[in-house]
Write an enzyme that holds these catalytic residues in place. Structure first.
Site, PDB file in Angstrom:
ATOM      1  N   GLU A   2      22.722 -38.260 -46.299  1.00 58.63           N
ATOM      2  CA  GLU A   2      22.260 -39.486 -45.457  1.00 58.63           C
ATOM      3  C   GLU A   2      21.079 -40.399 -46.533  1.00 58.63           C
ATOM      4  OE1 GLU A   2      19.646 -38.371 -42.051  1.00 58.63           O
ATOM      5  OE2 GLU A   2      19.806 -40.417 -41.159  1.00 58.63           O
ATOM      6  N   LYS A   4      24.907 -45.427 -38.034  1.00 56.03           N
ATOM      7  CA  LYS A   4      24.026 -44.228 -37.268  1.00 56.03           C
ATOM      8  C   LYS A   4      24.235 -44.473 -35.767  1.00 56.03           C
ATOM      9  CE  LYS A   4      20.653 -40.505 -37.643  1.00 56.03           C
ATOM     10  NZ  LYS A   4      19.428 -40.065 -38.593  1.00 56.03           N
ATOM     11  N   CYS A  64      23.773 -37.270 -39.715  1.00 55.84           N
ATOM     12  CA  CYS A  64      22.749 -36.877 -39.249  1.00 55.84           C
ATOM     13  C   CYS A  64      22.923 -36.237 -37.756  1.00 55.84           C
ATOM     14  CB  CYS A  64      21.373 -36.936 -39.787  1.00 55.84           C
ATOM     15  SG  CYS A  64      20.374 -35.473 -40.033  1.00 55.84           S
TER      16      CYS A  64
END
Lengths: 577, 577
Positions: free
Chosen positions: A44, A119, A159
């Site tokens: 990330e 994300k 994540c």
């Protein structure tokens, strides 16, 4: 297709340097001089290093990001490489509303680069502030890559997008379930690019979360985590590939080491006929204390290196806390680059001095003795007229600590060393430490270790279990390192004659479990008593705990190894009830 | 209907105490022993005090919130009061997803209480971390209240919900426009409950934002803001009522004072026939510097009081920074509760000592002289053998500062005083300050004032313009307070012979505008040069600025008065590029 897991150690804000690190990971896949991956996956925000924090507001850094991506692309082009890189980036939204960024993934190929994923779940708990910088995306991301005349369908997640299992994680962010929306896609694999900080026993949880997603999606999960220390956060790497129905990862990368490994994926249609997954032995240390030790070593090493320090200094008291920090520093920077200062007062026991010197000798670190009695007398003489009294009680104790803190800073200033602070979490919790004294330092190495964990780690270091790790880290010899004298001494700050920690605090066997419930579980006084803690202890410790907030606010960054550390994930008001 | 604006000064986390403060505000509306309001409006999160930060995770505090609401209700019932209270609360969502809370308003009446509004726009910029604790609501809130046989339709909004005007505010949060959704409701008034921290010239912006909303909704806006200092944040209150088409508020409450005022609303149907709004004179100080001074005084007073300190201590150098802090402290706590320490070294000019003593006399604060030469020699003698050299350069300068810091802490410890730190923002920006030395203190009073603002504020204090304010705050006499000698002295740390700040830094006339662009505008080096700053200055200052991050991380809380202060709204990595 061949997927490379590039577990890199980025320097925060060093966008061009991090692009080089990504390129180096690609070179690490070479077999007979040829890159042997179709897709290289990085952590990330890999171009930035995690967490970039307010550097994300910097126009200069955002410009460098463009350059870094362009350069990566140009290198693939120049080297005629038919490989795709999945790189963590901050994407700027075209409008001016706040926040302006997406936490995103760019696909870099020889012919160009583009953002391919954003994300969806942005953590804003504990140390995470992602909603300060990023907008959440509401749509799942997939990537279709043509490799070997076949279209490979990959799910892309970042994540927290994987942390959707309330049962396992203990909490779940309000928002979409990014895994659920990928189920209809019939993926060949799910990629997860992470920057997931180390905390004790977290590796198992990551495996479980990934295994659950693999099960739901009926495809393997490729989990790539950042490695290395960035200020208070330590990233353990430990990237892996896990398949549905498997307990053991198909591939497991090491903890606390830069590493790139290639995994060959089978497509979902021929998966069942391809049982050729070689189970690779996990070289993750099973032992929790070993992982903890290696984590702290990584934290010190990277903080020093990334700040430009070659050497460290610490005060060595003969007690167990500074002994442990000395060992960690020696492992991180090499004994030749660690200096210890002994600063005895009239209240120091002769045993303490001898024990400290013996430890320094065992470790091979330099040591010097600087007695403080003259300075104590100097401060007393200077202050007595102004106070109309001699400095006494806590004032006198703090003075000793501040004299030492000032000596340490002077040595570190003149010699260009990083001063390491040696206080532990139990002390910081109850304020059993002196601001501008023993708290001084650029980094609080064991500031997230309760005293009982300090003992456990030191016992482990002196046990045969630590042998291989010690040998690897250059902490030579098979004999004791900490030694019985230090291990068995009753904890004392030695700030007045015959002082023991237990004069003013409950024994650590009683104190630490109470503190854990107070800090980690955020229990109220009532709940603490309900959980079996002594009501008098609870009352006394709660009061000390709250009154010490102003000290914690001015503490150096401390290496986080628990679920709830003091530091950026701990935000309490000072002037409050 | 009669709406009381209750501008209270809550103590953070003191839920029962804050309920008492709300009840006291109700009592303040009494005319002839009778409460003269139909609705009492309090600030955002008024039961908690803003910002409660991680206290919102405390089970004990959440329980106390229930008690506080129940007690408020019972008091209305016992006193047979037909009044409704709008109270800022944290509402717990029934599910376990994270975050669990809403930033909400409860309506408390004699017959019960219930949540009636939830915040829609949650700031997560600067010092604000609301997404750490709260979920955003997606629906607008209205309240229908029957008063005088008429149903009054009120719109309810919480702080940021009003800050939807990109043009005025310079940014706008991604999310709904809470004002737009209320337009069809034909409101009689819009209520906004706020906790909006003071920064210079922010009052006008609030008026403009409220006026814009009033215009869009075609009804008055009742704006109620918290007052008082909570750690680094100062709240100015300055609550008001503003009507569509009016530049001047209908009602304006004072800055920096607890106050409750009642405003009588006309319903939207007979508004046009009721031109009876008495224009009340705003007693807001027009002068920006006066507001700044009063803000800092409030910040010191409340930090000390809420932490339980009655007295403060500071080091007085004869320079302008400590002079200003002494004045602020004297105004905040009374001169009898302020002690100053002069700690001359061989490098201190005799002028400095005389100037400091004269200032202390003018202010009526105690002063004592504690020379540090003996201690300097003591440290030199102690360190030289260990260093194989005398401490020199920065090391020697830092030693002087740390000796002083240690003396100050010893005095403050033994006498139970709050040590005030006297560094300014320019110094903190470039690292022209010593960690564990002059940075020591519980509160950095002028840590958000550039050196040029320090000068401006001191010139104002000595000008006739400050007369009324000084008289009110007990800073007696019409003569100069700071005095020419201090105002005209070239800035110097006096850490070596004939040292001047301008030896190592550009003049403040050049430095401060550069720092403002660097910090407030977050300009890159290129942009700074483009904006006309000297390229050599830019290069040098940028480097100093970045290298000082570790000092800022360990600085005491500093009173925020600008849009971008160092402190909790400033989050940069240390080990970074």
């Amino acid at each position: 297709m061949r997927i490379a897991l590039a577990q890199i150690n980025p320097v925060v804000g060093d966008l061009l340097g991090n692009a080089d690190r990504i390129h180096a990971a690609l070179a690490a896949t070479e077999v007979n001089g040829k890159v042997s991956a179709d897709l290289l996956v990085t952590p990330e925000l890999s171009l930035w290093g995690y967490p970039p924090r307010d550097l994300l507001f910097s126009a200069a850094h955002l410009e460098q990001q463009q350059q870094a991506l362009d350069q990566l692309q140009q290198r693939l082009h120049a080297e005629q490489l038919d490989v795709a890189l999945l790189v963590g980036v901050a994407e700027v939204a075209p409008d001016q509303q706040h926040p302006r960024l997406f936490n995103a993934l760019a696909l870099v190929q020889a012919r160009g680069w583009q953002v391919v994923a954003r994300k969806q779940l942005l953590p804003s708990y504990d140390v995470f502030d992602e909603t300060r910088y990023f907008r959440a995306s509401s749509s799942p991301s997939t990537l279709s890559l043509r490799v070997n005349n076949r279209d490979w369908q990959l799910g892309l997640s970042i994540c927290e997008d994987l942390w959707v299992d309330e049962e396992l994680h203990g909490q779940r962010l309000v928002g979409p379930d990014p895994i659920a929306s990928l189920i209809p896609e019939r993926l060949d694999a799910l990629i997860n690019c992470s920057a997931s900080p180390f905390s004790r026993r977290k590796g198992t949880l990551r495996h479980e979360l990934a295994a659950r997603a693999a099960e739901r999606l009926q495809c393997p999960v490729v989990y790539v985590n950042q490695v290395g220390g960035n200020d208070e956060l330590i990233f353990d790497g430990a990237s892996f590939v896990i398949a549905p129905g498997d307990d053991t990862p198909l591939l497991q990368l090491p903890e606390f080491a830069v590493s790139t490994e290639v995994w060959t994926a089978a497509s979902s249609t021929d998966r069942l006929e391809q049982p050729s997954r070689a189970h690779q032995q996990a070289n993750t240390p099973d032992d929790d204390l070993e992982a903890l030790f290696r984590g702290l070593v990584t934290g010190v090493k990277d903080y020093a290196t990334k700040c430009g320090f070659k050497a460290a200094l610490l005060g060595l008291s003969g007690g167990i806390d500074s002994a442990l920090v000395a060992v960690i520093a020696a492992a991180a920077l090499g004994p030749d680059h660690v200096q210890s200062l002994l600063m005895p007062s009239p209240w120091s026991s002769s045993g303490s001095i001898a024990d400290a010197l013996a430890l320094a000798t065992r470790l091979g670190i330099a040591s010097q003795i600087v007695p403080i009695q003259t300075l104590m007398e100097g401060f007393e003489a200077t202050l007595t007229p102004a106070l109309n009294a001699e400095p006494s009680g806590i004032t006198a104790e703090n003075l000793q600590s501040r004299i030492r803190g000032t000596l340490l800073m002077a040595m570190a200033n003149q010699q260009g060393q990083l001063l390491l602070s040696t206080g532990n979490k139990s002390e910081l919790a109850v304020g059993y430490c002196t601001l501008y004294g023993d708290m001084n330092g650029g980094l609080a190495v064991i500031g997230d270790l309760y005293k009982s964990t300090v003992f456990a780690l030191c016992h482990w270091l002196d046990s045969p279990d630590a042998g291989a790790c010690r040998a690897e880290l250059g902490l030579g010899g098979s004999g004791p390192l900490i030694g019985q004298a230090i291990l068995e001494k009753p904890p004392s700050a030695e700030l007045r004659p015959d002082q023991k920690d237990s004069d003013s605090l409950p024994d650590y066997e009683r104190l630490d479990p109470l503190l854990m419930d107070l800090i980690e579980q955020r229990m109220s006084g009532e709940q603490l008593i309900g959980a079996g803690h002594d009501p008098d202890d609870v009352k006394r410790i709660e009061r000390l705990f709250r009154r010490a907030e102003f000290k914690r606010r001015q503490a150096p960054p401390l290496l986080k190894v628990s679920k709830q550390a003091f530091g950026s994930g701990w935000r309490l008001p000072i002037a409050a009830i």
